[in-house]
Design a protein around this motif. Structure first.
Motif, short mmCIF file in Angstrom:
data_model
loop_
_atom_site.label_atom_id
_atom_site.label_comp_id
_atom_site.label_asym_id
_atom_site.label_seq_id
_atom_site.Cartn_x
_atom_site.Cartn_y
_atom_site.Cartn_z
N GLU A 230 0.82 -1.21 0.00
CA GLU A 230 0.00 0.00 0.00
C GLU A 230 0.85 1.26 0.00
OE1 GLU A 230 -2.45 1.57 3.53
OE2 GLU A 230 -3.89 0.42 2.34
N ARG A 231 2.00 1.21 0.68
CA ARG A 231 2.90 2.36 0.77
C ARG A 231 4.22 2.04 0.08
NH1 ARG A 231 1.91 4.38 7.05
NH2 ARG A 231 -0.38 4.54 6.88
N THR B 108 8.05 3.92 -1.77
CA THR B 108 8.89 5.09 -1.92
C THR B 108 9.32 5.21 -3.38
OG1 THR B 108 10.98 3.92 -1.52
CG2 THR B 108 9.78 4.74 0.42
N GLU C 117 -1.54 8.79 -3.88
CA GLU C 117 -1.34 10.14 -3.39
C GLU C 117 -0.05 10.19 -2.56
OE1 GLU C 117 -3.93 10.22 0.77
OE2 GLU C 117 -4.73 11.20 -1.03
N ARG C 118 0.55 11.38 -2.55
CA ARG C 118 1.79 11.55 -1.80
C ARG C 118 1.50 11.56 -0.30
NH1 ARG C 118 6.85 13.38 -2.99
NH2 ARG C 118 6.27 14.11 -5.08
N ARG C 119 2.30 10.83 0.45
CA ARG C 119 2.18 10.83 1.91
C ARG C 119 2.86 12.06 2.48
NH1 ARG C 119 4.81 5.80 4.26
NH2 ARG C 119 3.87 6.61 6.16
N PRO C 120 2.33 12.61 3.57
CA PRO C 120 2.99 13.75 4.20
C PRO C 120 4.41 13.38 4.61
CG PRO C 120 0.79 13.43 5.09
CD PRO C 120 1.09 12.23 4.25
N HIS D 274 6.98 11.73 3.34
CA HIS D 274 7.82 10.74 2.66
C HIS D 274 6.96 9.66 2.01
CE1 HIS D 274 11.38 8.37 1.81
NE2 HIS D 274 10.86 7.32 2.42
N GLY D 275 7.28 9.36 0.75
CA GLY D 275 6.65 8.22 0.08
C GLY D 275 5.27 8.50 -0.49
N TRP D 276 4.68 7.41 -1.00
CA TRP D 276 3.38 7.49 -1.68
C TRP D 276 2.48 6.38 -1.14
CZ3 TRP D 276 2.29 11.03 -5.70
CH2 TRP D 276 3.38 11.83 -6.09
N MET D 277 1.15 6.60 -1.23
CA MET D 277 0.19 5.61 -0.77
C MET D 277 -0.84 5.35 -1.86
SD MET D 277 -2.44 5.73 2.49
CE MET D 277 -1.10 5.61 3.67
N GLN E 80 -4.38 4.31 -3.36
CA GLN E 80 -5.76 4.48 -2.94
C GLN E 80 -6.57 3.22 -3.29
OE1 GLN E 80 -6.72 7.53 -1.20
NE2 GLN E 80 -4.51 7.19 -1.16
#
Length: 291
Positions: A105-106, A108, A137-140, A142-145, A147
């Protein structure tokens, strides 16, 4: 004029040049190409600009464009990947891996760069596109999550049943008001696909063109819940559509059905359009869930 229309038309003109074949230096009049592909001259002009950037055509001394001296031969053009460029292939590979559960799900950017062998600039372009389409979407910090998306055949069918409930009803809403200009733009796009573009268009181009038409009709309903519901569903089902093998004959038939639907709306035959849309969606779900 939409970006997808210009992309599809450019691909069609390229195929037309290499398969006819047309000799290098031959002028390509906009009017003749517009008649050949049954579109206006404006999208032809934009498509030729894109082909000039790819060195498929070149500026003619007397104005306009001509076939370039070294156009890719037909055999090479036929062997090109359907998606057209490396970014598109990487984009679809990420979509497939996400649906298959091979990506967490998450993630980098460094992990994605190593996994898919792309540069940071290439990856950033792909991530921007994915974020605009609403499935990452970009995570606050660091990294991406990723949807939520539809991942099972049953939820995919449920999505179509939901569309059967809301889309035809939207045409019959008392607040329905036809956006003729937007619908004519969709019609031009569907004409290009129906007249050969569907044979070379990527799954992403097909999905964007077709969902754009259905969302345009939903927006005409004047009911904010109908258009918002359809847009949310389209974001959820996007990756499932990419994953399915494209049956080009079925896809072309659906584009021709789209043209019929548009013409019913343009001639103010709303009840007939609502009934036709139900039939169209029934046919689509039967074809897409038969495997």
């Amino acid at each position: 004029m939409t970006r997808a229309l210009a992309d599809v038309l450019a691909a069609n003109i390229h195929q037309y040049i290499v398969h006819t074949p047309i000799a290098p230096g031959t002028r390509l009049p906009e009017r003749a190409l517009a008649e050949q592909f049954q579109v206006s001259r404006s999208p032809v002009r934009e498509a030729l600009k894109r082909l000039a950037a790819q060195a498929v055509v070149a500026a003619h001394p007397d104005g306009g464009y001509a076939v370039a001296e070294a156009v890719m031969p037909a055999a090479a053009a036929a062997s090109e990947p359907e998606t057209g460029d490396a970014n598109e292939q990487t984009y679809l590979a990420i979509a497939e891996d996400r649906l298959a559960g091979d990506l967490p799900e998450r993630v980098t950017e460094n992990e994605l760069m190593r996994r898919y062998g792309v540069t940071r600039a290439q990856l950033n372009a792909i991530l921007r596109r994915m974020a605009q389409e609403g499935w990452i979407e970009r995570r606050p910090g660091h990294g991406w999550m990723f949807q939520p998306v539809l991942t099972s055949a049953e939820t995919y069918r449920q999505g179509y049943r939901y569309r059967l409930l809301i889309e035809s009803a939207g045409i019959l809403e008392p607040t329905f008001q036809l956006d003729r200009a937007a619908l004519l733009r969709c019609r031009a796009e569907q004409e290009v696909l129906a007249n050969g573009g569907v044979r070379t268009a990527s799954p992403a181009v097909l999905f964007d063109a077709n969902s754009r038409l259905h969302e345009t009709i939903a927006a005409c309903s004047g009911n904010a819940f109908i258009v918002d519901g359809l847009r949310r569903l389209d974001r959820l089902r996007r990756l499932m559509e990419y994953r399915k093998a494209v049956d080009r004959d079925q896809a072309e038939r659906r584009c021709r059905e789209h043209l019929t639907l548009i013409d019913l709306l343009l001639t103010d035959q709303r009840e007939a359009a609502a009934d036709f849309l139900k039939l169209h969606l029934h046919n689509a779900v039967r074809e897409k869930t038969s495997d």
